[in-house]
Design an enzyme around this catalytic site. Structure first.
Site, PDB file in Angstrom:
ATOM      1  N   ARG A  43       0.819  -1.215   0.000  1.00  0.00           N
ATOM      2  CA  ARG A  43       0.000   0.000   0.000  1.00  0.00           C
ATOM      3  C   ARG A  43       0.853   1.265   0.000  1.00  0.00           C
ATOM      4  O   ARG A  43       0.440   2.306   0.522  1.00  0.00           O
ATOM      5  CB  ARG A  43      -0.974   0.024   1.173  1.00  0.00           C
ATOM      6  N   ARG A  47      -3.145   5.863   0.343  1.00  0.00           N
ATOM      7  CA  ARG A  47      -3.819   6.889   1.143  1.00  0.00           C
ATOM      8  C   ARG A  47      -2.901   7.715   2.031  1.00  0.00           C
ATOM      9  O   ARG A  47      -3.313   8.764   2.522  1.00  0.00           O
ATOM     10  CB  ARG A  47      -4.900   6.221   1.996  1.00  0.00           C
ATOM     11  N   ARG A  56      -6.934  11.225  -6.618  1.00  0.00           N
ATOM     12  CA  ARG A  56      -8.092  10.339  -6.510  1.00  0.00           C
ATOM     13  C   ARG A  56      -9.378  11.078  -6.143  1.00  0.00           C
ATOM     14  O   ARG A  56     -10.452  10.467  -6.091  1.00  0.00           O
ATOM     15  CB  ARG A  56      -7.823   9.261  -5.441  1.00  0.00           C
ATOM     16  N   ASP A  92      -6.610  -3.291  -7.488  1.00  0.00           N
ATOM     17  CA  ASP A  92      -7.332  -3.868  -6.358  1.00  0.00           C
ATOM     18  C   ASP A  92      -7.545  -5.345  -6.639  1.00  0.00           C
ATOM     19  O   ASP A  92      -7.675  -5.745  -7.813  1.00  0.00           O
ATOM     20  CB  ASP A  92      -8.680  -3.172  -6.149  1.00  0.00           C
ATOM     21  N   TYR A 167     -14.719 -12.921  -0.221  1.00  0.00           N
ATOM     22  CA  TYR A 167     -15.489 -11.728  -0.598  1.00  0.00           C
ATOM     23  C   TYR A 167     -16.763 -12.109  -1.351  1.00  0.00           C
ATOM     24  O   TYR A 167     -17.840 -11.548  -1.108  1.00  0.00           O
ATOM     25  CB  TYR A 167     -14.644 -10.803  -1.475  1.00  0.00           C
TER      26      TYR A 167
END
Length: 365
Positions: A43, A47, A56, A92, A167
């Site tokens: 990552r 963020r 983004r 992703d 998921y």
């Protein structure tokens, strides 16, 4: 003139000296001597970076993953800022299953949400196999990045069948994986059919990235730590092996990573990876004994340590570099992803510290 599988032009199939295939990152993955311990962060393209948040703004996650120009810029941001030894493709893990026809969205603050969770054999059959044309935006993004990165290797990645299946069965993220385990235990034939289909999708997705020029791939099994070793071996290992062993002829290092997998490290090392990622719970020297002498290791600073004073960060970084010496190859990383509140300057300092400490040790032999 041919092109090798690390995106570096070569004659007679041999990598060009100084290219990605000769980088400290790839050499460490292959358990070869390195001038310093290579560093990258899971990552890292995300963020914690203000430039990421800016680019983004008002762009959904799936849309951003499908825009090659945006993918390339976001992937490059931490390379420019931190001087890491490898880039990882911004994407992703649900991108390939969305391309395979699964109706899903990535909801901010929640994660992937599936419109119609998998319950039946018919649901499994609706998951299409994919090819390059289905993820042409990924192929284009990788090619753009390989051209831009030069000697810096690019890591491709995908989610492992178990995590993707979780998921799809749960309909979104889960703390208990109760529906997943209920299907796994109660309908094992359906479970294996689902994971087999997802393994095929994943293998195809990784091959697209390799053919476009990535220098290594990482298979994320984020939720595998929810299982016992016996269940992992019975319900998961065969399908992860399909993916990783299916890439044995691809010519790039394969990394396998999961969270909470201390008791699974030995089993995970059997799936066919060249490098086993270790989360922060298990010291690297202990992990190396469990994994065995024929695999490199990756990890494993606790991401929350980066929020502590620098003196604490430095002590922990030095400890991990030292413990990593027990392995035949070590790639410095976190034990999971960078937290959003992490100061980017700390990441930059960690890269410099790892390089400095490990280079001194390499010089001393």
């Amino acid at each position: 003139m041919t092109t090798d599988t690390t995106g570096t032009a070569a004659r007679d199939g041999e990598p060009r000296p100084g290219g990605p295939a000769d980088s400290p990152f790839v050499r460490a993955c292959r358990r070869e001597p390195v001038p310093h311990t290579p560093v990258w962060f899971m990552r890292q393209a995300g963020r914690s970076l203000p430039e990421y948040r800016e680019i983004r703004a008002n762009v959904g996650m799936l849309e951003s993953c499908r825009r090659p120009d945006l993918v390339a810029e976001i992937t490059l941001q931490p390379v420019r800022r931190h001087g890491v030894d490898a880039a990882i493709l911004f994407s992703d893990i649900v991108v390939p299953v969305a391309a395979a026809g699964v109706d899903l969205d990535i909801v901010p603050g929640t994660g992937p949400v599936v419109a119609e969770p998998v319950r039946t054999a018919e649901d499994v059959e609706r998951i299409r196999l994919i090819g390059r044309d289905d993820v042409s935006y990924v192929d284009e993004a990788v090619r753009l990045l390989v051209a831009e990165l030069g000697a810096t290797p690019l890591i491709g990645f995908a989610g492992a069948p178990f995590t993707l299946a979780s998921y799809l069965v749960e309909g979104g993220p889960s703390r208990t994986h109760a529906k997943t385990k209920a299907l796994m235990y109660g309908q094992p034939e359906l479970w294996h059919a689902l994971c087999a289909r997802l393994a095929e999708v994943t293998l195809s997705f990784l091959r697209v990235q390799i053919e476009a020029g990535v220098s290594a791939v990482q298979l994320f099994d984020s939720w595998a730590g929810a299982l016992s070793e016996a269940d992992y071996r019975r319900y998961v290992l065969p399908h992860s092996t399909t993916v990783l062993s299916g890439l044995a002829d691809a010519g790039v290092p394969r990394i396998h990573f999961g969270v909470g997998t201390a008791e699974l490290l030995g089993a995970m090392s059997e799936a066919g990876a060249d490098v086993v990622g270790v989360d922060w719970r298990t010291p690297l020297d202990v992990a190396t004994r469990r994994i065995g002498p024929d695999r490199a290791v990756q990890g494993n600073l606790d991401p929350t340590v980066l929020l502590a004073p620098w003196s604490v960060v430095e002590t922990e970084v030095r400890r991990i570099v030292e413990q990593g010496r027990a392995a035949p190859g070590h790639v410095f990383n976190l034990g999971h992803g960078v937290l959003p509140e992490t100061d980017p300057e700390v990441l930059t300092r960690v890269v410099a510290l790892v390089h400095e400490v490990s280079a001194r040790r390499a010089e001393r032999g």
